[in-house]
Every structure is written in structure tokens, then in C-alpha cells.
Design a protein around this motif. Sequence first.
Motif, short mmCIF file in Angstrom:
data_model
loop_
_atom_site.label_atom_id
_atom_site.label_comp_id
_atom_site.label_asym_id
_atom_site.label_seq_id
_atom_site.Cartn_x
_atom_site.Cartn_y
_atom_site.Cartn_z
N TYR A 16 0.82 -1.22 0.00
CA TYR A 16 0.00 0.00 0.00
C TYR A 16 0.86 1.28 0.00
O TYR A 16 0.53 2.26 0.65
CB TYR A 16 -0.97 0.01 1.18
N GLY A 17 1.97 1.22 -0.71
CA GLY A 17 2.85 2.39 -0.83
C GLY A 17 3.95 2.47 0.22
O GLY A 17 4.85 3.30 0.12
N GLU A 18 3.90 1.62 1.24
CA GLU A 18 4.89 1.68 2.32
C GLU A 18 6.29 1.31 1.83
O GLU A 18 7.28 1.90 2.27
CB GLU A 18 4.49 0.77 3.48
N LEU A 19 6.38 0.33 0.93
CA LEU A 19 7.70 -0.05 0.42
C LEU A 19 8.33 1.12 -0.32
O LEU A 19 9.51 1.41 -0.14
CB LEU A 19 7.61 -1.28 -0.49
N HIS A 20 7.55 1.80 -1.13
CA HIS A 20 8.05 2.96 -1.87
C HIS A 20 8.55 4.03 -0.90
O HIS A 20 9.62 4.63 -1.10
CB HIS A 20 6.96 3.51 -2.78
N ASP A 21 7.78 4.29 0.17
CA ASP A 21 8.19 5.27 1.18
C ASP A 21 9.47 4.83 1.89
O ASP A 21 10.37 5.65 2.12
CB ASP A 21 7.08 5.47 2.21
N ASP A 22 9.56 3.54 2.22
CA ASP A 22 10.77 3.01 2.88
C ASP A 22 11.99 3.18 1.98
O ASP A 22 13.07 3.56 2.44
CB ASP A 22 10.60 1.53 3.23
N LEU A 23 11.82 2.87 0.69
CA LEU A 23 12.93 3.01 -0.25
C LEU A 23 13.35 4.47 -0.41
O LEU A 23 14.54 4.78 -0.46
CB LEU A 23 12.54 2.44 -1.62
N THR A 24 12.38 5.36 -0.47
CA THR A 24 12.67 6.78 -0.60
C THR A 24 13.48 7.27 0.59
O THR A 24 14.51 7.94 0.44
CB THR A 24 11.37 7.59 -0.73
N ASP A 25 13.03 6.94 1.81
CA ASP A 25 13.72 7.36 3.02
C ASP A 25 15.12 6.75 3.10
O ASP A 25 16.08 7.43 3.45
CB ASP A 25 12.91 6.98 4.26
N ALA A 26 15.22 5.45 2.79
CA ALA A 26 16.51 4.76 2.86
C ALA A 26 17.51 5.35 1.86
O ALA A 26 18.67 5.57 2.20
CB ALA A 26 16.32 3.26 2.60
N LEU A 27 17.05 5.62 0.66
CA LEU A 27 17.95 6.19 -0.35
C LEU A 27 18.39 7.59 0.03
O LEU A 27 19.57 7.93 -0.07
CB LEU A 27 17.27 6.20 -1.73
N ASN A 28 17.47 8.40 0.52
CA ASN A 28 17.80 9.75 0.93
C ASN A 28 18.83 9.75 2.05
O ASN A 28 19.81 10.50 2.02
CB ASN A 28 16.52 10.48 1.38
N ASP A 29 18.64 8.90 3.05
CA ASP A 29 19.57 8.78 4.17
C ASP A 29 20.93 8.27 3.69
O ASP A 29 21.98 8.77 4.12
CB ASP A 29 18.98 7.86 5.23
N LEU A 30 20.92 7.29 2.81
CA LEU A 30 22.17 6.72 2.30
C LEU A 30 22.95 7.76 1.49
O LEU A 30 24.17 7.89 1.65
CB LEU A 30 21.89 5.49 1.45
#
Length: 113
Positions: A16-30
Motif C-alpha cells: 500500500y505504498g509503504e515499500l516505496h516510502d521506505d525506499l525513498t527514506d533509505a535512499l535519501n539517508d544513504l
Amino acid sequence: MAGPKPFNDTLVQMRYGELHDDLTDALNDLVATVDKTQKAGKLVLTLSLKPGKGGQIEIADDLKVTKPKEEKSNTIMFATPEGNLQREDPRQRSFEGIRSVSQELQERQVASR
């Protein structure tokens, strides 16, 4: 017959979009950490698919982020005769009346108010 659905269309729908949000946050932090440390990092998304009942496909995702380690500075301390540690060298003489520049600036700022 339509062609393949774009991957990002499917990705946005997963969990329900959570994976996309997790990937966005993880990439930004990385990206921020790699930029700060100037060292390499890694983001790996693994999708595991298995058949379900009635034509369903069950998808499990696993997101792994390997951030570069930030270098930490060391602390220099001095041993006292009692076996303690302190920032000031216990063998160094102190001079009475000597003040730091920051102390002087603080006092001037307070006095000018």
C-alpha cells in the motif's frame, strides 16, 4: 494484448505504498551519509515471489542498507597520579588571570546589552 507494466507502477502499489516510502527514506539517508563520509554505501531490494491460491502471487520484500561508517575522532586525556583521566595535563602549570578568548567575548557581549 498490452505490454509489460512499468516496474515503478507495481512498486508504488506494494504494501500500500509503504515499500516505496521506505525506499525513498533509505535512499535519501544513504545519499546523505555517502556524501558526508565520501565512502561507498549500498541499498539492496530483494523481491521474493511465490504462487498463491487462485492465480495470486505473494511478494515478500527485503530492504537492506549498508551505510558507510562515519569516522570518529579520538579523545586525548591525561592520567593523574591517582589513576584518573582528565582533559588537562596535570603536569602543566596554570597561570592565574589568563582567560580564554571565548570568555572575553561573552563578557563583552553581556556588558554591551
